[in-house]
Design a protein around this motif. Structure first.
Motif, PDB file in Angstrom:
ATOM      1  N   TYR A  84      44.508  43.838  48.653  1.00  0.00           N
ATOM      2  CA  TYR A  84      45.057  42.682  47.936  1.00  0.00           C
ATOM      3  C   TYR A  84      45.179  41.487  48.875  1.00  0.00           C
ATOM      4  N   ILE A  85      45.730  41.732  50.048  1.00  0.00           N
ATOM      5  CA  ILE A  85      45.886  40.629  50.989  1.00  0.00           C
ATOM      6  C   ILE A  85      44.535  40.147  51.495  1.00  0.00           C
ATOM      7  N   LEU A 100      44.761  41.143  41.054  1.00  0.00           N
ATOM      8  CA  LEU A 100      46.068  40.710  41.544  1.00  0.00           C
ATOM      9  C   LEU A 100      45.900  39.686  42.649  1.00  0.00           C
ATOM     10  N   GLN A 143      45.215  36.432  41.236  1.00  0.00           N
ATOM     11  CA  GLN A 143      46.346  35.837  40.534  1.00  0.00           C
ATOM     12  C   GLN A 143      47.536  35.597  41.443  1.00  0.00           C
ATOM     13  N   SER A 144      47.372  35.897  42.703  1.00  0.00           N
ATOM     14  CA  SER A 144      48.497  35.702  43.605  1.00  0.00           C
ATOM     15  C   SER A 144      48.792  34.211  43.722  1.00  0.00           C
ATOM     16  N   PRO A 145      50.025  33.889  44.034  1.00  0.00           N
ATOM     17  CA  PRO A 145      50.412  32.468  44.023  1.00  0.00           C
ATOM     18  C   PRO A 145      49.513  31.585  44.887  1.00  0.00           C
ATOM     19  N   SER A 153      46.081  31.244  43.019  1.00  0.00           N
ATOM     20  CA  SER A 153      46.079  30.629  41.691  1.00  0.00           C
ATOM     21  C   SER A 153      46.520  29.171  41.746  1.00  0.00           C
ATOM     22  N   ASN A 165      43.972  24.727  42.139  1.00  0.00           N
ATOM     23  CA  ASN A 165      43.446  24.288  40.848  1.00  0.00           C
ATOM     24  C   ASN A 165      42.045  23.722  40.938  1.00  0.00           C
ATOM     25  N   TRP A 204      39.584  26.456  41.116  1.00  0.00           N
ATOM     26  CA  TRP A 204      39.426  27.199  39.856  1.00  0.00           C
ATOM     27  C   TRP A 204      38.706  26.361  38.816  1.00  0.00           C
ATOM     28  N   PHE A 209      37.062  36.546  33.849  1.00  0.00           N
ATOM     29  CA  PHE A 209      38.407  36.619  34.411  1.00  0.00           C
ATOM     30  C   PHE A 209      39.458  36.520  33.313  1.00  0.00           C
ATOM     31  N   GLU A 210      39.210  35.639  32.347  1.00  0.00           N
ATOM     32  CA  GLU A 210      40.155  35.511  31.251  1.00  0.00           C
ATOM     33  C   GLU A 210      40.381  36.849  30.563  1.00  0.00           C
ATOM     34  N   LYS A 215      42.122  39.441  33.268  1.00  0.00           N
ATOM     35  CA  LYS A 215      43.297  39.148  34.065  1.00  0.00           C
ATOM     36  C   LYS A 215      44.565  39.815  33.539  1.00  0.00           C
ATOM     37  N   PRO A 250      46.184  43.944  34.952  1.00  0.00           N
ATOM     38  CA  PRO A 250      47.329  44.346  35.776  1.00  0.00           C
ATOM     39  C   PRO A 250      48.635  43.793  35.234  1.00  0.00           C
ATOM     40  N   ASN A 251      48.877  44.011  34.005  1.00  0.00           N
ATOM     41  CA  ASN A 251      50.119  43.513  33.406  1.00  0.00           C
ATOM     42  C   ASN A 251      51.012  44.707  33.094  1.00  0.00           C
TER      43      ASN A 251
END
Lengths: 589, 209
Positions: A358-359, A402, A405-407, A410, A413, A416, A427-428, A431, A434-435
């Motif tokens: 992830y990182i 994830l 979507q990490s801060p 994301s 802008n 993206w 992606f839409e 995404k 992972p909810n």
């Protein structure tokens, strides 16, 4: 064609051969034209041609970017149809029928173009070619993606299978000598033409890649291990060699792969000159763009498989991953104290791997300072995620999603906004996987459907007896990797259930039956002894069975290991949190 | 009267009893439910706050996934309040609160000006066990240190086993979230809360594309 001096034009020229293909596709239904024009061909088609194209629902048209060339445009069209294998369908079934059509050529060729165009910048052109070719052959064996095969073979052999394709491939091949680059691909590639290489012996100590790695000086620190070929950035030595992955391939192999890289770069006559201004915008290509998504995905699958195989059912039942509590600092990848912490639990290794990847995804993105390359990297990650989805590798899929979507990712802008619509659509749709809402409903459904194909009892037997997928009944299975966290959560909430049900509950339950027959005695005895909460253990068993079924499915992957990619991923280097933050803000304010 | 749903995230190290606390609060009992409900994720419960408003608490629990640092993003998104839980018998869990708080504030994708005042409470669990290593004073000092002028972190010491203070803690957090809303209601723009949400939504959208 000569007007535009941008880098796009170089691609455009190389893209010429896809014109036939594109026009062919334009007439098929549901095209999704590219709006940003980054890959527009220079040969004109009035924009009105696109009006008949049908937008998929859920699709927002991206804002036209200011840098969009106003040249009349033949859009490179991509689409994602429900039936297409590139779509994100809820059922995975489609992937079973791997019938790559011309559409896949359309998809694969631009990617190759892009990577090859950049290959001029990097020094791995010939490498890439080989890898692609290998892959093509392999993919034919494993998946029958014969179109890939065709492209790649024609690239290698210059066979005249497709005249248009060949033309540009030849260009590219010839382009390895500098003069041809200038001629064949016009304005831009000239910039990347190499200096004549000074006579430098092969025994020269390997240059540390971090010298010409991504972007700013900030991350160009010395690498702790100079033999490491792909060093992008350094956080802390501890992170650089994740302690949790205990089976470390020797550094020798890395060194070897590096020297091959060096040789190939030498033979191809390229030299990256970091001092010259022209190459500054496109320094060494990020690792992720050097290899095909398919290859990267496969290596991830192999790594995940190896980690998953080691998980034993005892660990799950005993919930050992909670007992060996690592310092929280380790969780965040800041690395202090991690070396001293011996991970005796294989689930921990899975979790650590999850966090590290992830990182890594974040670091790979934010460490790139060129907006354009960053966009490409994000697109690439999305494509890898899609591949993971198709190959049911839910672990890597979630890691990437994830990460995206990490801060710190994301918030980019501008980046993206420039991501291709095709990738954005993917992606839409992905995404939300992972909810955690509704108890991870989407991932859970996917994973359950993957497991359902396996007879669980047989799977348990096979795993416990180490038979593996050699048994004929498992040969037909497609591989899959679970997101283990789901089962860990199940186990945790299940552990909250009482092991015994109190007497009062037992009595209340059995009260109606007291009137019957001579069961009084039995009921009395039951009322005195607590009842075992059978359901709790049944759930535990079902979790174990599921994990074992996945262990079996993981063995069904028939992927070949590519050491260079595998080793790189295995020892991926991440930034630490502060660096990520800083880098993200350097990318975009 | 508008019914509000507040998303409350319960975080803390593994094994401090977050799931227990939640179960205790929801079911008023310590693991007495023997029905297996895998598939229930967040559990909701209606709470009456001090000012008489009824709010629904939606308790999110990271059960078993504490070490998946990466999952924070999906758990924390859109949270209205946060419970930091530690184990009074394990100092390390208290020590790690700092980290949890930082993690949460970082990943919750809140606008920076709201970070300071974000409603937090501190719950020390397992006071039924006679083996306390984290004193009440230490907890209070920690809370003091991280409170802002507009948001005071309240400390609770609770026992998920016998139910001590559990109800109080969760009611308290329900009350805390109300405060800013009431202020803005007085300004006459009762749409402020919506705006705030809208902002966060917009942020989310831009994340996505």
């Amino acid at each position: 064609m000569q007007l535009s001096l941008s880098r796009e034009s170089a691609i455009n020229i190389l893209d010429n051969d896809t014109i036939t293909e594109v026009s062919e596709f334009r007439h098929s239904d549901g095209l999704q034209p590219r709006k940003d024009g980054r890959k527009d061909s220079a040969i004109g088609m009035p924009p009105s041609h696109h009006k008949h194209s049908i937008s998929l629902d859920n699709t927002r048209e991206p804002k036209p970017s200011l840098s969009t060339p106003v040249v009349p445009i033949l859009k490179r069209s991509r689409r994602m149809s429900e039936n297409s294998q590139r779509g994100v369908n809820d059922s995975n079934e489609w992937a079973a029928r791997l019938t790559f059509g011309l559409r896949s050529v359309k998809r694969t060729v631009p990617a190759m173009y892009r990577s090859l165009v950049e290959g001029f910048v990097g020094n791995n052109t010939s490498d890439n070619a080989c890898k692609c070719d290998n892959f093509g052959q392999e993919s034919r064996i494993s998946q029958g993606s014969s179109d890939d095969m065709m492209d790649l073979r024609s690239y290698k052999s210059n066979s005249s299978k497709s005249a248009t394709l060949n033309a540009s491939y030849r260009n590219r091949r010839v382009g390895k000598s500098s003069s041809h680059i200038e001629q064949s691909s016009g304005n831009e590639l000239r910039l990347y033409a190499p200096r004549p290489r000074p006579s430098q012996s092969l025994t020269e100590p390997p240059r540390n890649y971090s010298e010409f790695s991504i972007g700013s000086d900030m991350y160009q620190q010395p690498h702790p291990n100079p033999a490491c070929p792909y060093h992008l950035s350094i956080s802390s030595p501890n992170v650089a060699s994740p302690p949790n992955i205990s089976y470390v391939p020797s550094t020798l192999s890395k060194a070897k792969s590096f020297s091959t890289d060096m040789e190939s770069s030498i033979h191809s006559g390229f030299r990256i000159d970091m001092q010259s201004n022209i190459t500054l915008r496109h320094p060494q290509k990020p690792f992720i763009l050097q290899h095909r998504s398919e290859v990267i995905m496969q290596q991830f699958c192999i790594i995940e498989k190896e980690l998953l195989e080691r998980v034993t059912w005892v660990e799950i039942v005993e919930m050992r991953w909670k007992k060996t509590r690592a310092p929280v600092s380790q969780r965040s990848g800041e690395g202090n104290g991690s070396a001293s912490n011996v991970l005796d639990c294989n689930i921990d290794a899975v979790i650590e791997w999850f966090n590290i990847t992830y990182i890594w995804v974040i670091s790979e993105i934010v460490s790139i300072h060129s907006l354009e390359v960053r966009v490409q990297v994000i697109e690439k990650f999305i494509r890898i995620a899609l591949k993971c989805y198709h190959h049911r590798n839910y672990s890597t899929l979630l890691q990437i999603l994830l990460g995206l979507q990490s801060p710190y990712v994301s918030r980019l802008n501008k980046t993206w906004n420039r991501v291709d619509q095709y990738e954005r659509q993917i992606f839409e749709r992905l995404k939300d996987l992972p909810n955690p809402e509704r108890n991870w409903k989407r991932v859970r459904n996917c994973m359950t459907s993957a497991v359902e194909a396996v007879a669980e009892t047989q799977a348990v037997e096979a795993i416990l007896s180490d038979d593996g997928p050699d048994q004929p009944m498992f040969l037909s299975q497609r591989g899959s990797i679970p997101f283990l966290g789901l089962y860990l959560a199940d186990m945790t909430s299940n552990a909250e259930m009482p092991t015994f049900i109190s007497n009062s509950a037992a009595r209340a339950d059995s009260a109606p039956s007291t009137d019957n027959n001579g069961t009084h005695d039995l009921v009395n005895r039951l009322a005195k002894t607590p009842l075992v909460n059978y359901n709790k253990f049944r759930i535990t068993a079902s979790v174990v069975k599921h994990v074992m079924a996945f262990q079996l499915l993981a063995k069904c992957y028939q992927f070949e290991r590519y050491d260079s990619v595998y080793d790189y991923l295995k020892h991926m280097v991440c930034m630490d949190n502060d660096d990520i933050r800083e880098a993200s803000f350097q990318c975009e304010e | 009267m508008p019914k509000d749903i507040l998303k409350v995230v319960i975080i803390g190290d593994g094994g401090v009893g977050k799931t227990c606390l939640r179960n205790q609060f929801i079911h008023k009992r310590f693991t007495s439910s023997y029905k297996a409900t895998i598939g229930a994720d967040f559990i909701t419960k209606d709470v009456h706050t001090d000012d008489g408003r009824k709010v629904t608490l939606q308790l999110w629990d990271t059960a078993g996934q504490e070490r998946f640092q990466s999952l924070g993003v999906s758990y924390y998104r859109g949270a209205d309040a946060c419970c930091l839980v530690y184990d009074t018998t394990n100092f390390q869990t208290f020590h790690n609160l700092e980290r949890w708080r930082a993690d949460f504030l970082k990943q919750s994708s809140l606008p920076p000006d709201l970070l300071e005042d974000f409603p937090l409470i501190l719950i020390g669990n397992k006071i039924d066990i006679d083996d306390r290593v984290v004193s009440r004073r230490q907890a209070r000092a920690w809370a003091q240190q991280h409170s802002s002028p507009r948001m005071e972190i309240r400390c609770f010491e609770a026992s998920a086993k016998d139910g001590t203070n559990v109800e109080e803690a969760f009611s308290c957090i329900a009350g805390m979230v109300k405060i800013p809303q009431l202020e803005f209601d007085m300004d006459g723009s009762d749409s402020f809360h919506l705006n705030r949400r809208d902002d966060s939504l917009r942020g989310r959208k831009s994340c996505a594309c």
